[in-house]
Design an enzyme around this catalytic site. Sequence first.
Site, PDB file in Angstrom:
ATOM      1  N   LYS A 133       0.816  -1.217   0.000  1.00  0.00           N
ATOM      2  CA  LYS A 133       0.000   0.000   0.000  1.00  0.00           C
ATOM      3  C   LYS A 133       0.854   1.274   0.000  1.00  0.00           C
ATOM      4  CE  LYS A 133      -3.879  -2.342   2.129  1.00  0.00           C
ATOM      5  NZ  LYS A 133      -4.563  -2.584   0.853  1.00  0.00           N
ATOM      6  N   GLY A 134       1.926   1.276   0.794  1.00  0.00           N
ATOM      7  CA  GLY A 134       2.775   2.468   0.845  1.00  0.00           C
ATOM      8  C   GLY A 134       3.427   2.732  -0.494  1.00  0.00           C
TER       9      GLY A 134
ATOM     10  N   THR B 103      -7.135  -4.226  -7.753  1.00  0.00           N
ATOM     11  CA  THR B 103      -6.039  -4.158  -6.777  1.00  0.00           C
ATOM     12  C   THR B 103      -5.382  -2.782  -6.818  1.00  0.00           C
ATOM     13  OG1 THR B 103      -5.609  -6.484  -7.224  1.00  0.00           O
ATOM     14  CG2 THR B 103      -3.898  -5.280  -6.005  1.00  0.00           C
ATOM     15  N   ALA B 104      -5.271  -2.166  -5.648  1.00  0.00           N
ATOM     16  CA  ALA B 104      -4.584  -0.871  -5.485  1.00  0.00           C
ATOM     17  C   ALA B 104      -5.375   0.329  -6.009  1.00  0.00           C
ATOM     18  CB  ALA B 104      -3.192  -0.883  -6.108  1.00  0.00           C
ATOM     19  N   ALA B 105      -6.671   0.136  -6.324  1.00  0.00           N
ATOM     20  CA  ALA B 105      -7.483   1.300  -6.724  1.00  0.00           C
ATOM     21  C   ALA B 105      -7.503   2.328  -5.590  1.00  0.00           C
ATOM     22  CB  ALA B 105      -8.898   0.860  -7.057  1.00  0.00           C
ATOM     23  N   GLY B 106      -7.626   1.818  -4.365  1.00  0.00           N
ATOM     24  CA  GLY B 106      -7.635   2.719  -3.205  1.00  0.00           C
ATOM     25  C   GLY B 106      -6.313   3.461  -3.071  1.00  0.00           C
ATOM     26  N   ASP B 107      -5.221   2.799  -3.416  1.00  0.00           N
ATOM     27  CA  ASP B 107      -3.899   3.448  -3.333  1.00  0.00           C
ATOM     28  C   ASP B 107      -3.759   4.516  -4.421  1.00  0.00           C
ATOM     29  OD1 ASP B 107      -3.261   1.698  -1.267  1.00  0.00           O
ATOM     30  OD2 ASP B 107      -2.538   0.183  -2.675  1.00  0.00           O
TER      31      ASP B 107
ATOM     32  N   GLY C  41      -2.503  -5.442 -12.095  1.00  0.00           N
ATOM     33  CA  GLY C  41      -1.407  -5.233 -11.151  1.00  0.00           C
ATOM     34  C   GLY C  41      -1.565  -3.968 -10.328  1.00  0.00           C
TER      35      GLY C  41
HETATM   36  P1  ATP Z   1      -8.105  -1.470  -2.859  1.00  0.00           P
HETATM   37  O1  ATP Z   1      -8.110  -2.073  -1.484  1.00  0.00           O
HETATM   38  O2  ATP Z   1      -8.539  -2.437  -3.940  1.00  0.00           O
HETATM   39  O3  ATP Z   1      -6.867  -0.752  -3.199  1.00  0.00           O
HETATM   40  P2  ATP Z   1     -10.170   0.226  -1.750  1.00  0.00           P
HETATM   41  O4  ATP Z   1     -11.105  -0.834  -1.286  1.00  0.00           O
HETATM   42  O5  ATP Z   1      -9.344   0.929  -0.734  1.00  0.00           O
HETATM   43  O6  ATP Z   1      -9.234  -0.338  -2.917  1.00  0.00           O
HETATM   44  P3  ATP Z   1     -12.143   1.246  -3.549  1.00  0.00           P
HETATM   45  O7  ATP Z   1     -13.276   2.007  -3.010  1.00  0.00           O
HETATM   46  O8  ATP Z   1     -12.390  -0.138  -4.028  1.00  0.00           O
HETATM   47  O9  ATP Z   1     -10.939   1.343  -2.510  1.00  0.00           O
HETATM   48  O10 ATP Z   1     -11.537   2.046  -4.775  1.00  0.00           O
HETATM   49  C1  ATP Z   1     -11.011   3.351  -4.652  1.00  0.00           C
HETATM   50  C2  ATP Z   1     -11.494   4.196  -5.785  1.00  0.00           C
HETATM   51  O11 ATP Z   1     -11.211   3.542  -7.023  1.00  0.00           O
HETATM   52  C3  ATP Z   1     -13.001   4.411  -5.798  1.00  0.00           C
HETATM   53  O12 ATP Z   1     -13.317   5.518  -4.972  1.00  0.00           O
HETATM   54  C4  ATP Z   1     -13.254   4.660  -7.275  1.00  0.00           C
HETATM   55  O13 ATP Z   1     -12.960   5.994  -7.597  1.00  0.00           O
HETATM   56  C5  ATP Z   1     -12.237   3.771  -7.964  1.00  0.00           C
HETATM   57  N1  ATP Z   1     -12.803   2.451  -8.332  1.00  0.00           N
HETATM   58  C6  ATP Z   1     -12.690   1.309  -7.647  1.00  0.00           C
HETATM   59  N2  ATP Z   1     -13.329   0.299  -8.270  1.00  0.00           N
HETATM   60  C7  ATP Z   1     -13.865   0.826  -9.396  1.00  0.00           C
HETATM   61  C8  ATP Z   1     -14.639   0.308 -10.481  1.00  0.00           C
HETATM   62  N3  ATP Z   1     -14.987  -0.979 -10.542  1.00  0.00           N
HETATM   63  N4  ATP Z   1     -15.017   1.164 -11.485  1.00  0.00           N
HETATM   64  C9  ATP Z   1     -14.655   2.466 -11.445  1.00  0.00           C
HETATM   65  N5  ATP Z   1     -13.912   3.015 -10.448  1.00  0.00           N
HETATM   66  C10 ATP Z   1     -13.525   2.217  -9.439  1.00  0.00           C
HETATM   67  O1  RIB Z   2      -3.747  -2.039  -1.754  1.00  0.00           O
HETATM   68  C1  RIB Z   2      -3.249  -3.048  -2.592  1.00  0.00           C
HETATM   69  C2  RIB Z   2      -2.036  -3.683  -1.964  1.00  0.00           C
HETATM   70  O2  RIB Z   2      -2.429  -4.376  -0.802  1.00  0.00           O
HETATM   71  C3  RIB Z   2      -1.368  -4.728  -2.836  1.00  0.00           C
HETATM   72  O3  RIB Z   2      -0.407  -4.186  -3.711  1.00  0.00           O
HETATM   73  C4  RIB Z   2      -0.783  -5.690  -1.827  1.00  0.00           C
HETATM   74  O4  RIB Z   2       0.604  -5.615  -1.714  1.00  0.00           O
HETATM   75  C5  RIB Z   2      -1.470  -5.353  -0.502  1.00  0.00           C
HETATM   76  O5  RIB Z   2      -0.584  -4.790   0.331  1.00  0.00           O
END
Ligand code: ATP
Ligand code: RIB
Length: 314
Positions: free
Chosen positions: A41-42, A251-255, A290
Amino acid sequence: MKREIVVVGSINLDLVASSSRIPLAGETVAGSTFRTFPGGKGANQAVAAARLGRAVTILGKLGNDVFSVELRDSLEQAGVETGPVENVADSSGVALINTDAKGENAITVVPGANSHLSPVDIDANSELLHRAGIVLTQLEVPIETVEHLASFTRREGIPLMLDPAPARPLSPVLLSCVDWLTPNETETCVLLGRAERNLSQSELEDAANALLQRGCKNVILKLGRRGCYLALADGTRRAVPAHQVSTVDTTAAGDAFNGAFAVGLLSGRDPVNSAEWACAVATLSVTRHGAQPSMPTANELEDFLEAQSIGSKP
Ligand code: ATP
Ligand code: RIB
């Protein structure tokens, strides 16, 4: 104004098995592909911000294995300064990730070297932290290190963004030191001690207010394909939608979101506009495989937004 982003957090190698669906406990499913990607994440948040053109430094730990070389290279190729990252006598962090045909995932993280990042490292890097316009952290490094960092940034007046992932309850003292708290729905429920489930709009609003009452200054709930919901110290409440795309890997959308949101703020965008921009960056990331390879550059983002606006014209 200080322009640098400092990330204090994890660096992992992601071992990713794709299959039509994620196996249940005790079940074996046939996979279709196996790939490795730099993640953590970092490191992901650092790469997301650096690809958008910001000066970024990461403070973390790598192991003394072959993975550590690839992980440092990936950060440096994205333009992240890795000087403060030490190699320790342990394995590098790894994440075992299952992804399914819808792009959803299930992750097991083994922290390895990440568990060596200690409060002493925070004190040893105080000069670096003082240069930060904002500090980004998450929960894949020891909680005592995050707590020490948070009391340091609060004392020194440095803005702190905490991604409370992986989900766990947090102390009121830690929450009171956070300027930007960015949980997803699961993390929101765990922080509030509520049953985990999808939250309706009114439940989201209530949850964001409850988190503000626990002491953090601003809350952004990340809601996957629904975008995000902002509850700010100045009373602003705003839902920001995500763009509709065909999802390959979340994966990593939140990041991607956190890295981009920090860049938005430091570039002078207001929080709502930063969140709109961060949603676009995160949405683009889910169209690619990825963790770090999915983070777009500023040019790629511009092309994406232009294509979206052409696509949305009547
Ligand atoms: P992760 O743990 O997978 O890194 P997260 O659970 O912390 O992510 P999410 O809310 O899933 O965070 O995603 C973060 C942002 O990514 C959302 O606010 C949105 O803008 C975008 N996003 C995630 N999934 C989608 C999707 N299926 N289609 C469009 N945008 C998305
Ligand atoms: O937020 C996505 C990340 O969570 C992945 O890259 C994985 O390494 C886990 O730490």
